[in-house]
Design a protein around this motif. Structure first.
Motif, PDB file in Angstrom:
ATOM      1  N   GLU A  83     -39.121 -21.975   1.704  1.00 45.95           N
ATOM      2  CA  GLU A  83     -38.211 -21.065   1.002  1.00 45.95           C
ATOM      3  C   GLU A  83     -38.819 -19.671   0.879  1.00 45.95           C
ATOM      4  N   ALA A  84     -40.115 -19.618   0.577  1.00 42.97           N
ATOM      5  CA  ALA A  84     -40.768 -18.318   0.390  1.00 42.97           C
ATOM      6  C   ALA A  84     -40.890 -17.554   1.702  1.00 42.97           C
ATOM      7  N   GLU A  85     -41.224 -18.246   2.774  1.00 39.05           N
ATOM      8  CA  GLU A  85     -41.346 -17.587   4.079  1.00 39.05           C
ATOM      9  C   GLU A  85     -40.010 -17.028   4.529  1.00 39.05           C
ATOM     10  N   ALA A  86     -38.937 -17.737   4.234  1.00 38.52           N
ATOM     11  CA  ALA A  86     -37.608 -17.304   4.664  1.00 38.52           C
ATOM     12  C   ALA A  86     -37.191 -15.998   4.000  1.00 38.52           C
ATOM     13  N   GLU A  87     -37.673 -15.744   2.777  1.00 38.67           N
ATOM     14  CA  GLU A  87     -37.256 -14.533   2.063  1.00 38.67           C
ATOM     15  C   GLU A  87     -38.315 -13.434   2.091  1.00 38.67           C
ATOM     16  N   ARG A  88     -39.470 -13.734   2.639  1.00 41.91           N
ATOM     17  CA  ARG A  88     -40.611 -12.832   2.519  1.00 41.91           C
ATOM     18  C   ARG A  88     -40.368 -11.463   3.158  1.00 41.91           C
ATOM     19  N   THR A  89     -39.651 -11.422   4.246  1.00 38.93           N
ATOM     20  CA  THR A  89     -39.410 -10.151   4.941  1.00 38.93           C
ATOM     21  C   THR A  89     -38.147  -9.449   4.452  1.00 38.93           C
ATOM     22  N   GLU A  90     -37.438 -10.088   3.513  1.00 41.38           N
ATOM     23  CA  GLU A  90     -36.200  -9.508   2.995  1.00 41.38           C
ATOM     24  C   GLU A  90     -36.496  -8.657   1.760  1.00 41.38           C
ATOM     25  N   PRO A  91     -35.647  -7.674   1.478  1.00 38.11           N
ATOM     26  CA  PRO A  91     -35.820  -6.908   0.237  1.00 38.11           C
ATOM     27  C   PRO A  91     -35.630  -7.816  -0.980  1.00 38.11           C
ATOM     28  N   TRP A  92     -36.307  -7.477  -2.055  1.00 34.11           N
ATOM     29  CA  TRP A  92     -36.088  -8.200  -3.299  1.00 34.11           C
ATOM     30  C   TRP A  92     -34.666  -7.940  -3.785  1.00 34.11           C
ATOM     31  N   ALA A  93     -34.112  -8.884  -4.519  1.00 32.07           N
ATOM     32  CA  ALA A  93     -32.727  -8.772  -4.987  1.00 32.07           C
ATOM     33  C   ALA A  93     -32.549  -7.547  -5.872  1.00 32.07           C
ATOM     34  N   ASP A  94     -31.420  -6.868  -5.700  1.00 29.98           N
ATOM     35  CA  ASP A  94     -31.066  -5.752  -6.567  1.00 29.98           C
ATOM     36  C   ASP A  94     -30.419  -6.286  -7.845  1.00 29.98           C
ATOM     37  N   ALA A  95     -30.793  -5.715  -8.969  1.00 25.37           N
ATOM     38  CA  ALA A  95     -30.130  -5.997 -10.242  1.00 25.37           C
ATOM     39  C   ALA A  95     -29.728  -4.644 -10.811  1.00 25.37           C
ATOM     40  N   THR A  96     -28.574  -4.163 -10.401  1.00 25.50           N
ATOM     41  CA  THR A  96     -28.193  -2.772 -10.650  1.00 25.50           C
ATOM     42  C   THR A  96     -27.508  -2.592 -11.998  1.00 25.50           C
ATOM     43  N   ALA A  97     -27.419  -1.335 -12.421  1.00 28.38           N
ATOM     44  CA  ALA A  97     -26.721  -1.000 -13.660  1.00 28.38           C
ATOM     45  C   ALA A  97     -25.243  -1.356 -13.568  1.00 28.38           C
ATOM     46  N   THR A  98     -24.666  -1.182 -12.395  1.00 30.13           N
ATOM     47  CA  THR A  98     -23.255  -1.527 -12.224  1.00 30.13           C
ATOM     48  C   THR A  98     -23.026  -3.014 -12.432  1.00 30.13           C
ATOM     49  N   MET A  99     -23.944  -3.834 -11.906  1.00 23.44           N
ATOM     50  CA  MET A  99     -23.848  -5.279 -12.144  1.00 23.44           C
ATOM     51  C   MET A  99     -23.945  -5.582 -13.635  1.00 23.44           C
ATOM     52  N   ASP A 140     -50.212 -10.482  -3.057  1.00 24.45           N
ATOM     53  CA  ASP A 140     -49.464  -9.226  -3.065  1.00 24.45           C
ATOM     54  C   ASP A 140     -47.985  -9.453  -3.346  1.00 24.45           C
ATOM     55  N   GLU A 141     -47.430 -10.479  -2.741  1.00 27.14           N
ATOM     56  CA  GLU A 141     -46.012 -10.789  -2.969  1.00 27.14           C
ATOM     57  C   GLU A 141     -45.760 -11.065  -4.447  1.00 27.14           C
ATOM     58  N   ASP A 144     -45.871  -7.830  -6.369  1.00 27.06           N
ATOM     59  CA  ASP A 144     -44.617  -7.087  -6.202  1.00 27.06           C
ATOM     60  C   ASP A 144     -43.553  -7.592  -7.178  1.00 27.06           C
ATOM     61  N   GLY A 145     -43.461  -8.916  -7.306  1.00 30.57           N
ATOM     62  CA  GLY A 145     -42.480  -9.484  -8.224  1.00 30.57           C
ATOM     63  C   GLY A 145     -42.753  -9.122  -9.668  1.00 30.57           C
ATOM     64  N   VAL A 146     -44.023  -9.106 -10.051  1.00 24.60           N
ATOM     65  CA  VAL A 146     -44.386  -8.734 -11.416  1.00 24.60           C
ATOM     66  C   VAL A 146     -44.005  -7.284 -11.700  1.00 24.60           C
ATOM     67  N   VAL A 147     -44.350  -6.386 -10.790  1.00 22.76           N
ATOM     68  CA  VAL A 147     -44.034  -4.975 -10.989  1.00 22.76           C
ATOM     69  C   VAL A 147     -42.525  -4.770 -11.054  1.00 22.76           C
ATOM     70  N   LEU A 148     -41.798  -5.473 -10.205  1.00 21.39           N
ATOM     71  CA  LEU A 148     -40.341  -5.344 -10.203  1.00 21.39           C
ATOM     72  C   LEU A 148     -39.757  -5.731 -11.560  1.00 21.39           C
ATOM     73  N   LEU A 149     -40.244  -6.826 -12.135  1.00 26.59           N
ATOM     74  CA  LEU A 149     -39.757  -7.241 -13.446  1.00 26.59           C
ATOM     75  C   LEU A 149     -40.197  -6.260 -14.531  1.00 26.59           C
ATOM     76  N   CYS A 150     -41.391  -5.731 -14.413  1.00 22.37           N
ATOM     77  CA  CYS A 150     -41.848  -4.736 -15.386  1.00 22.37           C
ATOM     78  C   CYS A 150     -41.014  -3.457 -15.312  1.00 22.37           C
ATOM     79  N   GLU A 151     -40.545  -3.112 -14.124  1.00 18.44           N
ATOM     80  CA  GLU A 151     -39.715  -1.920 -13.953  1.00 18.44           C
ATOM     81  C   GLU A 151     -38.262  -2.154 -14.362  1.00 18.44           C
ATOM     82  N   GLN A 152     -37.859  -3.396 -14.484  1.00 23.12           N
ATOM     83  CA  GLN A 152     -36.485  -3.725 -14.854  1.00 23.12           C
ATOM     84  C   GLN A 152     -36.228  -3.232 -16.276  1.00 23.12           C
TER      85      GLN A 152
END
Length: 664
Positions: A83-99, A140-141, A144-152
């Motif tokens: 599962e992790a390899e399949a998503e590794r090259t994809e952008p992380w999910a967007d969680a936008t203000a509009t959502m 590193d992956e 990246d996830g930790v920083v993304l959640l911290c920036e949320q």
């Protein structure tokens, strides 16, 4: 549409019963532990060992514990890797203000929640793989996830955010974070990731751990310590599953992230006093009025919190000694209808998703020496499947992965008790033989319409054949803003007219605790006592007065008697006395059917897969209404359609017996 009610999972919790102010509650935990659960004793316990030792006591290993990680179940590891390899090259999910804003604008909460869940699940997989492999790529992956959640901007879910109610803002106020279920989950996830990978990040990601701690402090720990107005603490109203869910995550985050034993003791004492308010609400028979679905994120969350407390205090605070725990553990196994199917009430699902954290009841069953609980948990352990899945969160995944007894457990048949009557919620489940779901299983529901996650289901019943429900409780559709608003009962699945219940004068049931059933006749509480082996298992019979669930006159009555006559026959007898109602609609009985419906003469045949039942209602021919489902959650459980059978009753007084029999 501008729906702004954000009560979310709080809907229809019982009215406040004058809760005690902070620090004044005395419940079962206080009776069991007394002064040992208060700040001075906890400070003495924690200071004697220090925070680093407390972190070790959590049982969560660091990446340097190579013996632990080398023993990880290979099937689980392979699944996570794929599962992790399949998503590794994809952008992380967007969680936008509009959502995020959609909850207020059009009532949708699912789009944003799915995006945030995708982020968290990706981080969970990366953190586990980083701990197992110590690979720089996975380290590193995870970073990246930790920083993304911290920036949320917020960890709070849109339905729970306080910003809109406070000032009408669509954008969350980062200066006043809301501590809800979502925030607690993220805090615990980040804390466990830090525990697993902190030493790796110290070398490769300087500053990351400080950033992580700063965000958890501001968004979770400080609000928990300083805000008495958080409703789920129980200071102003009765609590529900939010209480143990958030408290367990707060305790775990604190144990793993803070460095001050005095503060840890103060925080733990505050959490325990609040948790005691939840424990106080639990009935002696262990029943959960929200059903099995919410057992996993209510009672099981409490068990996790108790387990953590036992670890932190070296068993000085032992939750296994709490009297209600044994019955609480038995509740879900008592509700099982067949493989993956359960009695569902309120917002509960009838069908298991397959990703439940089975290691929790397995661990507790072994702790209490309850073989049936262990066997039920093992029934969820697929032989060729992982020990857990990432959807349950990183803390639950790591607990399951490092439990070698759970790793080595093999599947077994669930226990399927022959009968249980739980008087606190007025729920009965009965079948002909213990351990055998092959015949008919009858489940009935009394209770009130003031239960948590309530549906108008007083006096309803289910019938399963061969372990699969055929006369069903629909369960909940996808949550929207309407779900927990004043318009809740405008949702079809939550109406009594779409449950297996009558409609006197064509009426819907009333709302609130005052609308409920009165037990006329029922078996002894609990299950048949083993030493009385000559006690007949059948018939199983319950009789309820359910007129009080409807807004009918004082002189009007409706009694419903349910009987499991044999493994091949169920009878439900309705007896009523009504008064003339000017312009009122005729009364009716409703049955909701999952499967193919065929009217044959004076009866209905209902088929699903290789199971079939025949339904007779005293010669009354029903009107059959098809419901083409368009909700993804309902389709996942029931397929593309359901049917409602409506039996019209013209008489103001009468009696009618509905007979359900196995075909073939």
């Amino acid at each position: 549409m501008n729906i702004v009610d954000r009560s979310a999972e709080r809907f229809s919790v019982s009215a406040p019963r004058h809760p005690a102010p902070p620090g004044d509650h005395r419940g079962p935990l206080d009776a069991l532990w007394g002064e040992r659960m208060r700040e001075p004793a906890l400070a003495s316990t924690f200071s004697a060992v220090g925070m680093e030792r407390l972190r070790e006591r959590t049982g969560l290993p660091t990446s340097t514990a190579r013996g632990v990680w080398k023993g990880v179940d290979p099937v689980t590891l392979d699944r996570m890797s794929a599962e992790a390899e399949a998503e590794r090259t994809e952008p992380w999910a967007d969680a936008t203000a509009t959502m995020f804003a959609r909850f207020v604008r059009d009532g949708d909460r699912r789009q944003y929640e799915r995006a945030v869940a995708a982020r968290q699940q990706r981080l969970t997989r990366a953190a586990l793989l980083a701990a197992v492999t110590r690979s720089e790529g996975w380290i590193d992956e995870a970073a990246d996830g930790v920083v993304l959640l911290c920036e949320q901007s917020t960890w709070c879910l849109p339905a729970h955010d306080e910003s809109h109610a406070r000032g009408g803002d669509l954008v969350p106020d980062v200066s006043k974070p809301t501590l809800d279920l979502g925030a607690g989950e993220v805090a615990a996830q980040l804390a466990v990731a830090d525990r697993l990978l902190g030493e790796e990040w110290d070398v490769r990601w300087s500053g990351l751990r400080h950033r992580l701690r700063r965000e958890v402090e501001a968004r979770v720990l400080v609000p928990f310590e300083t805000r008495d107005d958080l409703w789920w603490l129980g200071y102003s109203r009765e609590v529900n599953n939010w209480n143990p869910w958030i408290l367990g995550n707060v305790l775990l985050a604190a144990a793993l992230l803070i460095d001050d034993t005095e503060r840890m003791a103060r925080l733990t004492a505050r959490a325990l006093e609040s948790l005691d308010r939840y424990v106080t609400t639990l009935p002696a028979d262990g029943a959960i009025d929200e059903g099995v679905t919410y057992w996993w994120n209510g009672a099981a969350r409490m068990l996790e919190a108790l387990d953590l407390l036992s670890r932190l205090t070296a068993s000085e605070l032992d939750g296994a000694a709490l009297p209600v725990v044994a019955e609480l553990l038995r509740f879900p196994l008592r509700m099982q209808l067949g493989e993956g199917w359960y009695v569902n009430v309120g917002d509960g699902r009838a069908r298991s998703r397959g990703d439940e954290p089975w290691q929790i009841p397995f661990h507790w069953g072994r702790l209490l020496g309850d073989r049936r609980v262990v066997d039920w948990a093992r029934g969820g352990r697929a032989l060729d499947g992982p020990v857990a899945r990432g959807e349950g969160g990183l803390p639950r995944l790591v607990r399951a992965v490092v439990d070698t007894a759970w790793r080595d457990a093999t599947p077994t048949a669930p226990p399927y008790p022959p009968r249980v009557w739980l008087p606190s919620v007025q729920v009965l489940v009965g079948r002909e033989r213990e351990g055998d779901p092959s015949g008919l299983t009858l489940a009935i529901k009394g209770g009130t319409n003031g239960e948590s996650h309530n549906h108008k289901d007083v006096g309803s019943f289910l019938v399963a054949a061969g372990g699969r429900p055929l006369l069903v409780d629909i369960g909940k559709p996808t949550y929207t803003a309407q779900t927990f608003s004043a318009g809740r009962y405008g949702i079809r699945a939550m109406q009594s007219g779409w449950h297996n219940a009558p409609a006197p004068h064509g009426l819907e049931q009333g709302e609130g605790r005052s609308f409920g059933a009165h037990v006329v006749d029922a078996p002894p509480a609990g299950e048949p006592v083993a030493e009385f082996g000559d006690e007949p298992s059948l018939p199983v019979r319950v009789s309820l007065d359910i007129g009080g669930a409807y807004p009918i006159g004082d002189g009007e009555r409706w009694r419903r008697t349910f009987e499991l006559v044999s493994g091949r026959r169920v009878e439900v007898t309705d007896t009523w006395r009504l008064l003339p109602s000017e312009g009122g609609a005729p009364s009716s009985l409703h049955l909701v059917a999952a499967g193919d419906v065929e009217v044959v003469g004076d009866h209905v045949v209902l088929r699903s897969a290789d199971r079939a039942i025949r339904i007779r209602a005293g010669g009354v021919i029903p009107l059959v209404q098809e419901w083409r489902l368009d909700d993804p959650e309902l389709i996942e459980v029931w397929g593309e359609r359901l049917h409602r059978l409506r039996y019209e009753l013209r008489e103001l007084r009468g009696s009618l017996t509905t007979v359900v029999e196995v075909v073939g």
